[in-house]
Design an enzyme around this catalytic site. Structure first.
Site, mmCIF file in Angstrom:
data_model
loop_
_atom_site.group_PDB
_atom_site.id
_atom_site.type_symbol
_atom_site.label_atom_id
_atom_site.label_comp_id
_atom_site.label_asym_id
_atom_site.label_seq_id
_atom_site.Cartn_x
_atom_site.Cartn_y
_atom_site.Cartn_z
ATOM 1 N N SER A 143 2.919 -57.691 94.469
ATOM 2 C CA SER A 143 1.765 -56.851 95.018
ATOM 3 C C SER A 143 1.907 -56.585 96.436
ATOM 4 O O SER A 143 2.814 -57.420 97.169
ATOM 5 C CB SER A 143 0.471 -57.492 94.734
ATOM 6 O OG SER A 143 -0.695 -56.719 95.270
ATOM 7 N N TYR A 156 -5.134 -65.151 94.909
ATOM 8 C CA TYR A 156 -4.419 -63.913 94.513
ATOM 9 C C TYR A 156 -3.341 -63.746 95.170
ATOM 10 O O TYR A 156 -2.019 -63.575 94.596
ATOM 11 C CB TYR A 156 -5.224 -62.716 94.304
ATOM 12 C CG TYR A 156 -4.565 -61.562 93.543
ATOM 13 C CD1 TYR A 156 -4.281 -61.647 92.393
ATOM 14 C CD2 TYR A 156 -4.197 -60.440 94.244
ATOM 15 C CE1 TYR A 156 -3.517 -60.489 91.608
ATOM 16 C CE2 TYR A 156 -3.513 -59.408 93.850
ATOM 17 C CZ TYR A 156 -3.120 -59.758 92.633
ATOM 18 O OH TYR A 156 -2.529 -58.322 92.005
HETATM 19 N N1 LIG Z 1 -3.328 -52.160 89.733
HETATM 20 C C1 LIG Z 1 -3.191 -52.672 91.076
HETATM 21 O O1 LIG Z 1 -3.792 -52.041 92.030
HETATM 22 C C2 LIG Z 1 -2.159 -53.705 91.102
HETATM 23 C C3 LIG Z 1 -1.545 -53.944 92.586
HETATM 24 C C4 LIG Z 1 -0.881 -54.855 92.767
HETATM 25 C C5 LIG Z 1 -0.265 -55.427 91.827
HETATM 26 N N2 LIG Z 1 -0.748 -55.410 90.731
HETATM 27 C C6 LIG Z 1 0.027 -56.077 89.487
HETATM 28 O O2 LIG Z 1 0.358 -55.295 88.430
HETATM 29 C C7 LIG Z 1 0.280 -55.955 87.172
HETATM 30 C C8 LIG Z 1 -0.280 -55.451 86.199
HETATM 31 O O3 LIG Z 1 -1.905 -55.210 86.421
HETATM 32 P P1 LIG Z 1 -2.540 -54.000 86.179
HETATM 33 O O4 LIG Z 1 -2.982 -53.471 87.354
HETATM 34 O O5 LIG Z 1 -1.802 -53.053 85.267
HETATM 35 O O6 LIG Z 1 -3.937 -54.375 85.556
HETATM 36 P P2 LIG Z 1 -4.360 -54.546 84.068
HETATM 37 O O7 LIG Z 1 -4.619 -53.034 83.236
HETATM 38 O O8 LIG Z 1 -5.536 -55.531 83.904
HETATM 39 O O9 LIG Z 1 -3.220 -55.193 83.008
HETATM 40 C C9 LIG Z 1 -2.918 -56.633 83.249
HETATM 41 C C10 LIG Z 1 -2.401 -56.949 81.929
HETATM 42 O O10 LIG Z 1 -1.950 -58.242 81.879
HETATM 43 C C11 LIG Z 1 -2.092 -58.694 80.609
HETATM 44 N N3 LIG Z 1 -2.457 -60.383 80.490
HETATM 45 C C12 LIG Z 1 -3.501 -60.958 81.550
HETATM 46 N N4 LIG Z 1 -3.327 -62.202 81.247
HETATM 47 C C13 LIG Z 1 -2.403 -62.454 80.220
HETATM 48 C C14 LIG Z 1 -2.018 -63.677 79.593
HETATM 49 N N5 LIG Z 1 -2.399 -64.765 79.773
HETATM 50 N N6 LIG Z 1 -0.932 -63.371 78.872
HETATM 51 C C15 LIG Z 1 -0.283 -61.954 78.573
HETATM 52 N N7 LIG Z 1 -0.736 -61.075 79.124
HETATM 53 C C16 LIG Z 1 -1.802 -61.211 79.848
HETATM 54 C C17 LIG Z 1 -3.216 -58.026 80.340
HETATM 55 O O11 LIG Z 1 -3.178 -57.927 78.444
HETATM 56 P P3 LIG Z 1 -4.256 -58.678 77.526
HETATM 57 O O12 LIG Z 1 -5.371 -58.863 78.245
HETATM 58 O O13 LIG Z 1 -3.873 -57.843 76.472
HETATM 59 O O14 LIG Z 1 -3.546 -60.095 77.500
HETATM 60 C C18 LIG Z 1 -2.993 -56.644 80.676
HETATM 61 O O15 LIG Z 1 -2.063 -55.842 79.681
HETATM 62 C C19 LIG Z 1 -0.428 -57.622 87.538
HETATM 63 O O16 LIG Z 1 0.579 -58.406 87.794
HETATM 64 C C20 LIG Z 1 -1.240 -57.201 88.770
HETATM 65 O O17 LIG Z 1 -1.444 -58.157 89.748
HETATM 66 C C21 LIG Z 1 -1.501 -54.266 90.100
#
Ligand SMILES: NC(=O)c1ccc[n+]([C@@H]2O[C@H](COP(=O)([O-])OP(=O)(O)OC[C@H]3O[C@@H](n4cnc5c(N)ncnc54)[C@H](OP(=O)(O)O)[C@@H]3O)[C@@H](O)[C@H]2O)c1
Length: 247
Positions: A143, A156
């Site tokens: 991130s 985080y």
């Molecule tokens: N969106 C942003 O602004 C942003 C910025 C920087 C980095 N990121 C990173 O991008 C990645 C994806 O996040 P996102 O933004 O797409 O958010 P999101 O829509 O909340 O997706 C998170 C995913 O992680 C899964 N997850 C959570 N806990 C889990 C567990 N214990 N086992 C397996 N899967 C799990 C969730 O699936 P289930 O709940 O179905 O398990 C979901 O599919 C993350 O690592 C996040 O830190 C996001």
């Protein structure tokens, strides 16, 4: 179709929403076979059906990345079904932001377990296959918060700095096995990530900031770029954020 993506077997964790879901769709459109893990299996099964309807190949397994065996099973079933594994995208993550003084012990543990241990479990699950075939690519989602810290993001950010440290150490260690290692560091991106914030005022202010987010497919495009490069090109890190994002 892309020459270095088409036909590759790609495991994606956290594929039930946001960046993981967009990445599964994008890589499938580019000809990859995708293997999807997350806890919400109903969502994954709907996505698998959609991919198959569009002529792609995919499988889904209920996967909690905090459980090492779940990831081993996901990768083992992938190899059983498709004959190999070429790439893992360690994307699953949670972001329950809070001030340290709020003492959210359980949320600290959850972030450490999912964001750090989950990535290590993903690496461990593919490593025997990558070593044996002397090829493979590990893509870890860090991130912008893995580069900078702000109030409420200390824990985080710590997990996302850790992802970068693990990735860089791994990159150096696996030279003999011809394994590529990529860090993807997104900025504000449309997803469900703020749903895990339990403190209402923190969530309100983060949601306000997240209005400038770019679509999740922007991150999927960067992941596709890193995979698509020739095998002797290791894209070590990409930072992608909204043009309007100041930090
Ligand atoms: N969106 C942003 O602004 C942003 C910025 C920087 C980095 N990121 C990173 O991008 C990645 C994806 O996040 P996102 O933004 O797409 O958010 P999101 O829509 O909340 O997706 C998170 C995913 O992680 C899964 N997850 C959570 N806990 C889990 C567990 N214990 N086992 C397996 N899967 C799990 C969730 O699936 P289930 O709940 O179905 O398990 C979901 O599919 C993350 O690592 C996040 O830190 C996001």
């Amino acid at each position: 179709m892309n020459t270095n993506i088409s036909g590759k077997v790609i495991v994606i964790t956290g594929a039930s929403s946001g960046i993981g879901l967009a990445t599964a769709k994008k890589l499938s459109e580019l000809g990859a076979i995708v293997s999807l893990g997350a806890r919400r299996i109903d969502r994954l099964e709907t996505l698998v059906e959609e991919i198959k309807t569009n002529g792609g190949q995919a499988l889904a397994r209920s996967t909690d990345v905090t459980n090492r065996e779940n990831l081993e099973n996901l990768v083992r079933d992938t190899v059983k079904e498709f004959g190999k594994v070429d790439v893992i995208v360690n994307n699953a993550g949670v972001m329950p932001l809070s001030l340290i003084e709020s003492l959210k012990f359980q949320e600290w543990n959850q972030m450490i377990d999912v964001n750090i241990r989950g990535v290590l479990h993903g690496i461990a699950a593919v490593l025997p296959y990558f070593k044996a075939q002397k090829s493979g690519q590990v893509i870890n989602i860090s991130s912008v918060a893995g580069h900078i810290v702000a109030p409420t993001s200390a824990v985080y950010s710590a997990t996302k700095y850790a992802v970068r440290a693990i990735s860089e150490g791994f990159r150096q260690e696996v030279k003999p096995y011809n394994i590529r290692t990529t860090i993807i560091s997104p900025g504000l991106t449309e997803s469900e990530l703020s749903h895990t914030i339990s403190i209402e005022e923190v969530k309100t202010s983060i949601d306000e900031m997240r209005k400038m987010s770019i679509p999740a497919v922007s991150i999927a495009n960067a992941i596709a770029y890193a995979i698509s490069q020739p095998e002797d090109v290791d894209t070590s890190e990409i930072i992608i954020r909204p043009t309007s994002q100041p930090m």
